[in-house]
Design a protein around this motif. Structure first.
Motif, short mmCIF file in Angstrom:
data_model
loop_
_atom_site.label_atom_id
_atom_site.label_comp_id
_atom_site.label_asym_id
_atom_site.label_seq_id
_atom_site.Cartn_x
_atom_site.Cartn_y
_atom_site.Cartn_z
N LYS A 1 -5.46 -37.78 -28.51
CA LYS A 1 -4.44 -38.53 -29.51
C LYS A 1 -4.36 -37.79 -30.59
CE LYS A 1 -6.12 -43.43 -28.41
NZ LYS A 1 -7.19 -44.07 -29.00
N GLU A 2 -5.08 -36.56 -30.18
CA GLU A 2 -5.68 -35.76 -31.83
C GLU A 2 -3.72 -35.03 -31.60
OE1 GLU A 2 -9.17 -36.83 -30.41
OE2 GLU A 2 -7.33 -35.56 -29.50
N ASP A 3 -2.91 -34.32 -33.00
CA ASP A 3 -2.52 -33.62 -32.91
C ASP A 3 -2.38 -32.27 -33.44
OD1 ASP A 3 0.32 -32.10 -33.56
OD2 ASP A 3 0.89 -33.01 -34.94
N VAL A 4 -2.91 -31.62 -31.80
CA VAL A 4 -3.21 -30.29 -31.61
C VAL A 4 -2.62 -29.23 -32.91
CG1 VAL A 4 -4.23 -28.46 -30.88
CG2 VAL A 4 -4.55 -30.07 -29.52
N ARG A 5 -1.43 -29.15 -33.12
CA ARG A 5 -0.32 -28.60 -33.90
C ARG A 5 -0.38 -28.13 -35.16
NH1 ARG A 5 5.81 -27.64 -31.78
NH2 ARG A 5 5.23 -27.27 -30.67
N SER A 6 -0.66 -29.67 -35.58
CA SER A 6 -1.17 -30.03 -37.06
C SER A 6 -2.58 -29.70 -37.64
CB SER A 6 -0.80 -31.35 -36.99
OG SER A 6 -1.11 -31.46 -38.96
N ILE A 7 -3.57 -29.22 -36.89
CA ILE A 7 -4.62 -28.86 -36.88
C ILE A 7 -4.92 -27.81 -37.12
CG2 ILE A 7 -6.95 -28.94 -35.86
CD1 ILE A 7 -6.19 -31.98 -35.35
N THR A 8 -4.05 -26.50 -35.66
CA THR A 8 -4.19 -25.51 -35.85
C THR A 8 -3.46 -24.94 -36.85
OG1 THR A 8 -4.13 -25.78 -33.14
CG2 THR A 8 -3.34 -23.53 -34.24
N LYS A 9 -2.86 -25.20 -37.39
CA LYS A 9 -1.24 -24.89 -38.82
C LYS A 9 -2.31 -25.36 -39.86
CE LYS A 9 2.11 -25.07 -41.57
NZ LYS A 9 3.34 -26.34 -41.45
N THR A 10 -3.27 -25.88 -39.95
CA THR A 10 -3.95 -26.22 -41.32
C THR A 10 -5.43 -25.48 -41.19
OG1 THR A 10 -3.30 -28.93 -41.41
CG2 THR A 10 -5.66 -28.21 -42.31
N ALA A 11 -5.90 -24.75 -39.73
CA ALA A 11 -7.27 -24.32 -39.91
C ALA A 11 -6.42 -22.51 -39.92
CB ALA A 11 -7.31 -24.12 -38.53
N HIS A 12 -5.00 -21.93 -39.61
CA HIS A 12 -4.30 -21.48 -40.54
C HIS A 12 -4.19 -20.34 -41.56
CE1 HIS A 12 -4.60 -20.17 -35.58
NE2 HIS A 12 -3.55 -20.38 -35.31
N GLU A 23 -7.71 -14.14 -31.00
CA GLU A 23 -9.20 -14.06 -31.10
C GLU A 23 -9.31 -15.76 -30.98
OE1 GLU A 23 -12.08 -12.31 -33.17
OE2 GLU A 23 -11.72 -9.80 -32.48
N THR A 24 -8.82 -16.09 -31.39
CA THR A 24 -8.59 -17.76 -32.28
C THR A 24 -7.65 -18.40 -30.99
OG1 THR A 24 -7.10 -17.81 -33.62
CG2 THR A 24 -9.28 -18.21 -34.39
N GLU A 25 -7.12 -18.00 -30.17
CA GLU A 25 -5.77 -18.89 -29.11
C GLU A 25 -6.75 -19.15 -28.22
OE1 GLU A 25 -2.33 -19.60 -28.56
OE2 GLU A 25 -3.14 -18.92 -30.31
N TYR A 26 -7.68 -18.78 -27.96
CA TYR A 26 -8.39 -19.21 -26.86
C TYR A 26 -9.30 -20.75 -27.12
CZ TYR A 26 -12.44 -19.55 -23.11
OH TYR A 26 -12.96 -20.25 -22.72
N CYS A 27 -9.43 -21.01 -28.29
CA CYS A 27 -10.52 -21.97 -29.07
C CYS A 27 -8.82 -23.53 -29.45
CB CYS A 27 -10.60 -22.65 -29.95
SG CYS A 27 -11.35 -21.35 -30.03
N VAL A 28 -8.00 -22.74 -29.46
CA VAL A 28 -6.41 -23.49 -28.97
C VAL A 28 -6.34 -23.86 -27.43
CG1 VAL A 28 -3.62 -23.67 -29.64
CG2 VAL A 28 -5.96 -22.83 -31.62
N THR A 29 -6.54 -23.31 -26.98
CA THR A 29 -6.07 -23.45 -24.97
C THR A 29 -7.16 -24.19 -24.59
OG1 THR A 29 -5.18 -21.35 -25.26
CG2 THR A 29 -4.98 -21.98 -23.18
N GLN A 30 -8.17 -24.22 -24.80
CA GLN A 30 -9.20 -24.62 -24.39
C GLN A 30 -8.79 -26.01 -24.54
OE1 GLN A 30 -10.89 -23.19 -21.80
NE2 GLN A 30 -12.48 -24.16 -22.94
N SER A 62 -6.16 -28.09 -23.26
CA SER A 62 -6.64 -27.91 -21.08
C SER A 62 -7.61 -29.57 -21.93
CB SER A 62 -7.28 -26.65 -21.26
OG SER A 62 -6.34 -25.29 -21.20
N ALA A 63 -8.65 -29.72 -22.66
CA ALA A 63 -9.49 -31.28 -22.61
C ALA A 63 -8.49 -32.23 -22.74
CB ALA A 63 -10.32 -30.92 -23.60
N GLN A 64 -6.98 -31.76 -23.42
CA GLN A 64 -6.21 -32.79 -24.15
C GLN A 64 -6.14 -33.32 -22.24
OE1 GLN A 64 -4.43 -32.84 -27.50
NE2 GLN A 64 -5.44 -33.97 -28.39
N GLU A 65 -5.63 -32.57 -21.55
CA GLU A 65 -4.13 -32.20 -20.63
C GLU A 65 -5.95 -33.77 -19.63
OE1 GLU A 65 -2.75 -29.42 -19.51
OE2 GLU A 65 -1.15 -29.06 -21.03
N ALA A 66 -6.79 -33.00 -19.27
CA ALA A 66 -7.54 -33.17 -18.24
C ALA A 66 -8.40 -34.83 -18.88
CB ALA A 66 -9.45 -32.18 -18.40
N ASN A 67 -8.10 -34.80 -20.41
CA ASN A 67 -9.27 -36.66 -20.42
C ASN A 67 -7.80 -37.04 -19.98
OD1 ASN A 67 -9.77 -38.82 -21.51
ND2 ASN A 67 -10.07 -37.53 -23.16
#
Length: 294
Positions: A58-69, A149-156, A159-164
């Motif tokens: 349910k989380e917006d990964v793109r928005s969270i990633t943009k805020t962290a960047h 180096e942070t792209e791996y966290c976003v990919t994970q 992947s966790a969302q898709e698995a869920n």
């Protein structure tokens, strides 16, 4: 202490303080990449209440990633130069426009022409050269390394969302449902002609549902396919034996209750049948007495 000595002492203290601050700033500027990654990890892996984030889909990964960047880039802009005199600069705006708003070194303007890369320089506008800690070129290199180096966290997280989502969705894809409806039309007509099959299927469904609840299949497979299969293989036979035992106990209890209900109904029917018997016997007695009198 006269005024001249006091001013000299204050100037010496100010210069010493500036030297200490600049030395610490230069030291931290060498570790800015680590600080940026820590800042990204804190905002990306924790919610607004500083609780660990669970990727449920349910989380917006793109928005969270943009805020962290954005937070990491702001940290880079702060560490790019020493600002002890409250001078205004445009380092943050330059970094945001070059690294967040565009995707390439050159950006295309609305007139169709290209503008030069604002980070292709060794100095910042409105910043003295002796106050620069990280040059624009170095900022670009650091940002590229940080993103890698942070792209791996976003990919994970994705992947966790898709698995869920896959674990919570046990339905087949839509094309499979349509194929089942088309190919199973004859079987559906067979069920309509023989309603007994419906009862058998319903009983089988109840058995499977009971096994599903008893074995907790969804919970077992949440840890992985292979651990789930191993765990279910050890619990399958004991669970079936337990279900059969419960069915046998319920059947025996029903059989024991049936004679009691039969005896109770018989005892209730006896008072209802006794008055006719008494009436018949009294009638026979009265008729016999009448015969004797004659």
């Amino acid at each position: 202490m006269d005024e001249q000595t006091q001013k000299k002492t204050l100037t010496s203290l100010e210069n010493h303080a500036r030297g200490v601050v600049e030395g610490k700033a230069k030291e931290e500027a060498g570790r800015v990449l680590i600080r940026m990654k820590d800042r990204f990890s804190t905002l990306f892996n924790h919610d607004s209440e500083s609780m660990p984030r669970v990727w449920t889909g349910k989380e917006d990964v793109r928005s969270i990633t943009k805020t962290a960047h954005s937070a990491a880039l702001k940290l880079l802009s702060v560490m790019a130069a020493i600002r002890l005199d409250d001078n205004v600069d445009n380092i943050e705006n330059t970094l945001c426009s070059a690294l967040l708003d565009t995707k390439g070194i050159a950006s295309v303007t609305k007139w169709g022409s290209t503008t030069s890369d604002p980070l292709a320089s060794s100095t910042w506008d409105k910043v003295p050269p002796n106050k620069i800690l990280i040059t624009p070129v170095q900022c670009k290199i650091l940002w590229r390394q940080y993103r890698a180096e942070t792209e791996y966290c976003v990919t994970q997280a994705i992947s966790a969302q898709e698995a869920n989502k896959r674990s919570n969705n046990w339905l087949p894809p839509p094309w499979a449902i349509v194929a089942l409806i088309i190919l199973g039309f004859n079987e559906f007509l067979t069920l309509l002609r023989n309603p007994l099959y419906v009862g058998i299927i319903f009983v089988g469904y109840l058995m499977l549902k009971a096994l599903w609840v008893q074995l907790d299949i969804s919970g077992e497979f949440s840890h992985g396919v292979l651990p789930g299969i191993i765990s279910l293989s050890t619990k399958f036979i004991p669970t079936i034996m337990s279900l059969l035992k419960k069915l046998a106990e319920e059947g025996q209890a029903a059989a024991n209750n049936n004679p009691q209900s039969t005896n109770a109904s018989a005892s209730k029917s006896l008072p209802n049948t006794s008055p006719p018997l008494l009436t018949a016997s009294s009638t026979v007695t009265s008729s016999a007495n009448g015969t004797k009198e004659e």
